[in-house]
Motif scaffolding. Structure first.
Motif, PDB file in Angstrom:
ATOM      1  N   GLY A 384     -12.634   7.012  -6.467  1.00 15.16           N
ATOM      2  CA  GLY A 384     -13.344   5.746  -6.592  1.00 15.16           C
ATOM      3  C   GLY A 384     -12.493   4.631  -7.158  1.00 15.16           C
ATOM      4  O   GLY A 384     -12.924   3.471  -7.174  1.00 15.16           O
ATOM      5  N   HIS A 385     -11.284   4.957  -7.614  1.00 17.75           N
ATOM      6  CA  HIS A 385     -10.376   3.958  -8.168  1.00 17.75           C
ATOM      7  C   HIS A 385      -9.253   3.649  -7.176  1.00 17.75           C
ATOM      8  O   HIS A 385      -8.899   4.477  -6.331  1.00 17.75           O
ATOM      9  CB  HIS A 385      -9.759   4.448  -9.472  1.00 17.75           C
ATOM     10  CG  HIS A 385     -10.769   4.686 -10.557  1.00 17.75           C
ATOM     11  ND1 HIS A 385     -11.233   3.678 -11.369  1.00 17.75           N
ATOM     12  CD2 HIS A 385     -11.409   5.818 -10.945  1.00 17.75           C
ATOM     13  CE1 HIS A 385     -12.108   4.176 -12.234  1.00 17.75           C
ATOM     14  NE2 HIS A 385     -12.237   5.469 -11.991  1.00 17.75           N
ATOM     15  N   THR A 386      -8.689   2.463  -7.294  1.00 21.09           N
ATOM     16  CA  THR A 386      -7.502   2.088  -6.530  1.00 21.09           C
ATOM     17  C   THR A 386      -6.298   2.146  -7.452  1.00 21.09           C
ATOM     18  O   THR A 386      -6.337   1.590  -8.553  1.00 21.09           O
ATOM     19  CB  THR A 386      -7.650   0.684  -5.927  1.00 21.09           C
ATOM     20  OG1 THR A 386      -8.749   0.687  -5.004  1.00 21.09           O
ATOM     21  CG2 THR A 386      -6.383   0.270  -5.192  1.00 21.09           C
ATOM     22  N   ARG A 387      -5.253   2.835  -7.009  1.00 20.86           N
ATOM     23  CA  ARG A 387      -4.088   3.043  -7.852  1.00 20.86           C
ATOM     24  C   ARG A 387      -2.803   2.732  -7.077  1.00 20.86           C
ATOM     25  O   ARG A 387      -2.739   2.933  -5.864  1.00 20.86           O
ATOM     26  CB  ARG A 387      -4.023   4.504  -8.329  1.00 20.86           C
ATOM     27  CG  ARG A 387      -5.094   4.882  -9.335  1.00 20.86           C
ATOM     28  CD  ARG A 387      -4.823   4.244 -10.689  1.00 20.86           C
ATOM     29  NE  ARG A 387      -5.765   4.679 -11.708  1.00 20.86           N
ATOM     30  CZ  ARG A 387      -6.880   4.049 -12.031  1.00 20.86           C
ATOM     31  NH1 ARG A 387      -7.201   2.922 -11.371  1.00 20.86           N
ATOM     32  NH2 ARG A 387      -7.675   4.511 -12.975  1.00 20.86           N
ATOM     33  N   ALA A 422      -6.884   3.244  -2.257  1.00 23.86           N
ATOM     34  CA  ALA A 422      -8.228   3.530  -2.760  1.00 23.86           C
ATOM     35  C   ALA A 422      -8.476   5.028  -2.608  1.00 23.86           C
ATOM     36  O   ALA A 422      -8.485   5.556  -1.499  1.00 23.86           O
ATOM     37  CB  ALA A 422      -9.263   2.741  -1.975  1.00 23.86           C
ATOM     38  N   LEU A 423      -8.659   5.709  -3.718  1.00 21.16           N
ATOM     39  CA  LEU A 423      -8.786   7.163  -3.725  1.00 21.16           C
ATOM     40  C   LEU A 423     -10.221   7.553  -3.404  1.00 21.16           C
ATOM     41  O   LEU A 423     -11.151   7.183  -4.130  1.00 21.16           O
ATOM     42  CB  LEU A 423      -8.365   7.703  -5.090  1.00 21.16           C
ATOM     43  CG  LEU A 423      -6.957   7.248  -5.545  1.00 21.16           C
ATOM     44  CD1 LEU A 423      -6.680   7.681  -6.976  1.00 21.16           C
ATOM     45  CD2 LEU A 423      -5.885   7.787  -4.603  1.00 21.16           C
ATOM     46  N   THR A 424     -10.408   8.278  -2.295  1.00 20.74           N
ATOM     47  CA  THR A 424     -11.760   8.528  -1.778  1.00 20.74           C
ATOM     48  C   THR A 424     -12.271   9.940  -2.024  1.00 20.74           C
ATOM     49  O   THR A 424     -13.464  10.130  -2.253  1.00 20.74           O
ATOM     50  CB  THR A 424     -11.803   8.244  -0.267  1.00 20.74           C
ATOM     51  OG1 THR A 424     -10.837   9.093   0.398  1.00 20.74           O
ATOM     52  CG2 THR A 424     -11.483   6.786   0.018  1.00 20.74           C
ATOM     53  N   HIS A 425     -11.398  10.942  -1.956  1.00 16.98           N
ATOM     54  CA  HIS A 425     -11.862  12.307  -2.171  1.00 16.98           C
ATOM     55  C   HIS A 425     -10.679  13.221  -2.464  1.00 16.98           C
ATOM     56  O   HIS A 425      -9.515  12.822  -2.351  1.00 16.98           O
ATOM     57  CB  HIS A 425     -12.646  12.829  -0.954  1.00 16.98           C
ATOM     58  CG  HIS A 425     -11.855  12.906   0.321  1.00 16.98           C
ATOM     59  ND1 HIS A 425     -11.565  11.800   1.093  1.00 16.98           N
ATOM     60  CD2 HIS A 425     -11.289  13.976   0.979  1.00 16.98           C
ATOM     61  CE1 HIS A 425     -10.871  12.156   2.161  1.00 16.98           C
ATOM     62  NE2 HIS A 425     -10.681  13.470   2.112  1.00 16.98           N
ATOM     63  N   ARG A 426     -11.005  14.445  -2.860  1.00 18.42           N
ATOM     64  CA  ARG A 426      -9.973  15.424  -3.198  1.00 18.42           C
ATOM     65  C   ARG A 426      -9.900  16.493  -2.130  1.00 18.42           C
ATOM     66  O   ARG A 426     -10.919  16.948  -1.627  1.00 18.42           O
ATOM     67  CB  ARG A 426     -10.276  16.062  -4.563  1.00 18.42           C
ATOM     68  CG  ARG A 426      -9.316  17.185  -4.952  1.00 18.42           C
ATOM     69  CD  ARG A 426      -9.508  17.583  -6.408  1.00 18.42           C
ATOM     70  NE  ARG A 426     -10.836  18.091  -6.698  1.00 18.42           N
ATOM     71  CZ  ARG A 426     -11.194  19.366  -6.569  1.00 18.42           C
ATOM     72  NH1 ARG A 426     -10.329  20.266  -6.114  1.00 18.42           N
ATOM     73  NH2 ARG A 426     -12.426  19.757  -6.885  1.00 18.42           N
ATOM     74  N   LYS A 427      -8.687  16.891  -1.812  1.00 17.79           N
ATOM     75  CA  LYS A 427      -8.446  18.002  -0.899  1.00 17.79           C
ATOM     76  C   LYS A 427      -7.571  19.010  -1.631  1.00 17.79           C
ATOM     77  O   LYS A 427      -6.367  18.844  -1.739  1.00 17.79           O
ATOM     78  CB  LYS A 427      -7.774  17.508   0.385  1.00 17.79           C
ATOM     79  CG  LYS A 427      -7.577  18.600   1.431  1.00 17.79           C
ATOM     80  CD  LYS A 427      -7.221  18.014   2.786  1.00 17.79           C
ATOM     81  CE  LYS A 427      -5.843  17.419   2.816  1.00 17.79           C
ATOM     82  NZ  LYS A 427      -5.451  16.957   4.157  1.00 17.79           N
ATOM     83  N   ALA A 428      -8.231  20.034  -2.201  1.00 21.79           N
ATOM     84  CA  ALA A 428      -7.535  21.051  -3.016  1.00 21.79           C
ATOM     85  C   ALA A 428      -6.869  20.369  -4.205  1.00 21.79           C
ATOM     86  O   ALA A 428      -7.548  19.764  -5.029  1.00 21.79           O
ATOM     87  CB  ALA A 428      -6.553  21.841  -2.166  1.00 21.79           C
ATOM     88  N   THR A 429      -5.557  20.411  -4.314  1.00 24.12           N
ATOM     89  CA  THR A 429      -4.853  19.837  -5.475  1.00 24.12           C
ATOM     90  C   THR A 429      -4.284  18.458  -5.167  1.00 24.12           C
ATOM     91  O   THR A 429      -3.388  17.987  -5.866  1.00 24.12           O
ATOM     92  CB  THR A 429      -3.708  20.762  -5.913  1.00 24.12           C
ATOM     93  OG1 THR A 429      -2.773  20.922  -4.834  1.00 24.12           O
ATOM     94  CG2 THR A 429      -4.239  22.117  -6.333  1.00 24.12           C
ATOM     95  N   ARG A 430      -4.796  17.818  -4.157  1.00 27.11           N
ATOM     96  CA  ARG A 430      -4.270  16.525  -3.718  1.00 27.11           C
ATOM     97  C   ARG A 430      -5.424  15.563  -3.484  1.00 27.11           C
ATOM     98  O   ARG A 430      -6.500  15.953  -3.026  1.00 27.11           O
ATOM     99  CB  ARG A 430      -3.481  16.738  -2.428  1.00 27.11           C
ATOM    100  CG  ARG A 430      -2.855  15.521  -1.817  1.00 27.11           C
ATOM    101  CD  ARG A 430      -2.204  15.900  -0.484  1.00 27.11           C
ATOM    102  NE  ARG A 430      -1.071  16.809  -0.679  1.00 27.11           N
ATOM    103  CZ  ARG A 430      -0.490  17.469   0.317  1.00 27.11           C
ATOM    104  NH1 ARG A 430      -0.952  17.382   1.547  1.00 27.11           N
ATOM    105  NH2 ARG A 430       0.548  18.252   0.083  1.00 27.11           N
TER     106      ARG A 430
END
Length: 444
Positions: A384-387, A422-430
């Motif tokens: 949910g954050h932009t980095r 913009a970080l939308t979701h997680r895929k395993a450790t990424r």
């Protein structure tokens, strides 16, 4: 023109850095010899194995690497160097697969490589404990891959260690602590920035001991401040493994407030139990580590912490191990390096009452599961954050807090750019994210 050697690197980041430097030094030495089965001079391949001695398993893998290299390249010149070679030179020299053994204090010296390559010297290992100077071997950024492939570069600031943790043999492979002069480090950082590198990682064996042996005893914090002052604002500084109890006030303030210092500290904790820490001869207690993390997070909420933890150190009880599990939450750790205890020949811990192997294995497994959940919690908190993401290759990059990010399908940002994602979701450790800006400044 000399033929560039093939490098096989085991162990730590410092070994990786020094392998690049060794390749550059050895490449300057013309080969006037022929291979084992003859052939024209100058055509013999050199394979350099930069070994690790942190555990008996690391030494075994170093030997295995030499045997595999000989099978795959029967005519090559195989040179073994690094910590395992420094500590046990005769055992490597006795291997049929090995042509030469070179100690840590000589492996970056052109004269030593000339002796190995052209004079057939088979063994050059000096007394590492007598070494008092850090060799001027900082790698020229013009060497090696193009800057676009080198988004992150390591800068060695220190070598050796004066501490004697009971589980560790590395001081006998690296020698006493000695620092690279501050001006030389800054010069190298400036050169890396000029070559297009966007992030430098300050590395060494015991980084937080930096400066104690230099005139005026400048601290690591003072060094970082000088680097920030002398280099462009587009360059980010990341710190490698730190001894939490040795973080000086200037370094603390920079880590807590300076945007160009990556908000990611990896701490050499080793255990979360005070009695085990004492038996390890560590210099901190669990409350010291917890207080440091709380104080830094209070001033910089986005900071992330990693740590080394050993499972099954001699005499560790179930209760002591539970303290190590708890410290993951109490420090808010996100990245863990878990090591099942392995007795190292020559280290005092090898003579202590040992924990049974199956117990060590089970505890290491529990710690790794704890590590997985801690990392997942950390990554989920970024959704949910932009980095800003320093792009590396194949659509992958790292946030300032070292979270790995994959660009959503179809998006592209060139390696070496500081993209905003913009970080939308997680895929395993990424984490997966949508590109908002394909290459902006470091800040913003």
């Amino acid at each position: 023109m000399a033929r560039s050697p093939h490098m096989i690197t085991l162990g730590c980041r410092l070994n990786g850095y020094e392998s690049d430097a060794m390749r550059a030094v050895a490449s300057t030495v013309p080969d006037r010899t022929s291979g084992r089965s003859g052939g024209r001079a100058g055509e013999r391949e050199t394979i350099i194995i930069n070994t690790c001695a942190v555990t008996n398993e690391a030494v075994r893998r170093s030997r295995q690497a030499a045997r595999r290299a000989r099978r795959e390249a029967p005519d090559a010149r195989i040179v073994v160097t690094g910590c395992a070679a420094q500590i046990a030179p005769q055992s490597f020299s006795a291997m049929d697969e090995v042509d030469a053994v070179l100690g840590n204090s000589d492996k970056l010296q052109p004269d030593a490589w000339r002796a190995i390559i052209n004079e057939g010297e088979q063994l050059r290992v000096n007394d590492i404990m007598s070494v008092r100077e850090t060799a001027g071997h900082l790698l020229d950024p013009s060497e090696g891959p193009a800057p676009t492939d080198r988004t992150r570069a390591y800068v060695q600031v220190q070598n050796g260690c004066d501490h004697r943790c009971t589980f560790c043999i590395i001081p006998y492979g690296r020698g006493p602590s000695r620092s690279v002069p501050m001006g030389e480090v800054v010069r190298h950082a400036e050169a890396q920035a000029g070559a297009g590198v966007r992030e430098i990682v300050l590395t060494g064996v015991d980084v937080t001991s930096y400066g104690a042996d230099l005139p005026g005893a400048p601290s690591l914090g003072k060094l970082v401040a000088k680097i920030l002052k002398q280099t462009p604002s587009s360059l980010r500084v990341r710190l490698s493994s730190l001894d939490s109890i040795e973080i000086d006030p200037v370094l603390f303030d920079l880590a807590a407030s300076e945007e160009r210092v990556a908000p990611h500290l990896h701490l050499s904790l080793q255990s979360g139990d005070d009695m085990i820490l004492k038996r390890m001869k560590r210099r901190h207690q669990r409350t010291d580590a917890i207080a440091l993390c709380e104080a830094l997070r209070a001033r910089r909420p986005d900071i992330a912490f990693g740590a080394d933890l050993i499972a099954g150190f001699p005499t560790e009880t179930n209760e002591m191990f539970e303290n190590s599990l708890r410290i993951v939450d109490e420090c808010g750790l996100a990245y863990l390096h878990v090591f099942p205890f392995s007795p190292r020949d020559g280290a005092p811990a090898a003579r202590m009452p040992q924990v049974p192997g199956p117990v060590i294995k089970a505890r290491a497994s529990r710690l790794r599961k704890k590590a997985d959940s801690a990392l997942a919690r950390h990554l989920d908190g970024l959704i949910g954050h932009t980095r800003p993401v320093l792009m590396e290759k194949n659509g992958l990059g790292r946030t300032p807090c070292f979270a790995e990010v994959e660009l959503a399908e179809g998006a592209h940002a060139s390696p070496g750019t500081m993209a905003h994602v913009a970080l939308t979701h997680r895929k395993a450790t990424r984490l997966v994210g949508e590109l908002r800006d394909a290459g902006g400044p470091l800040h913003g």
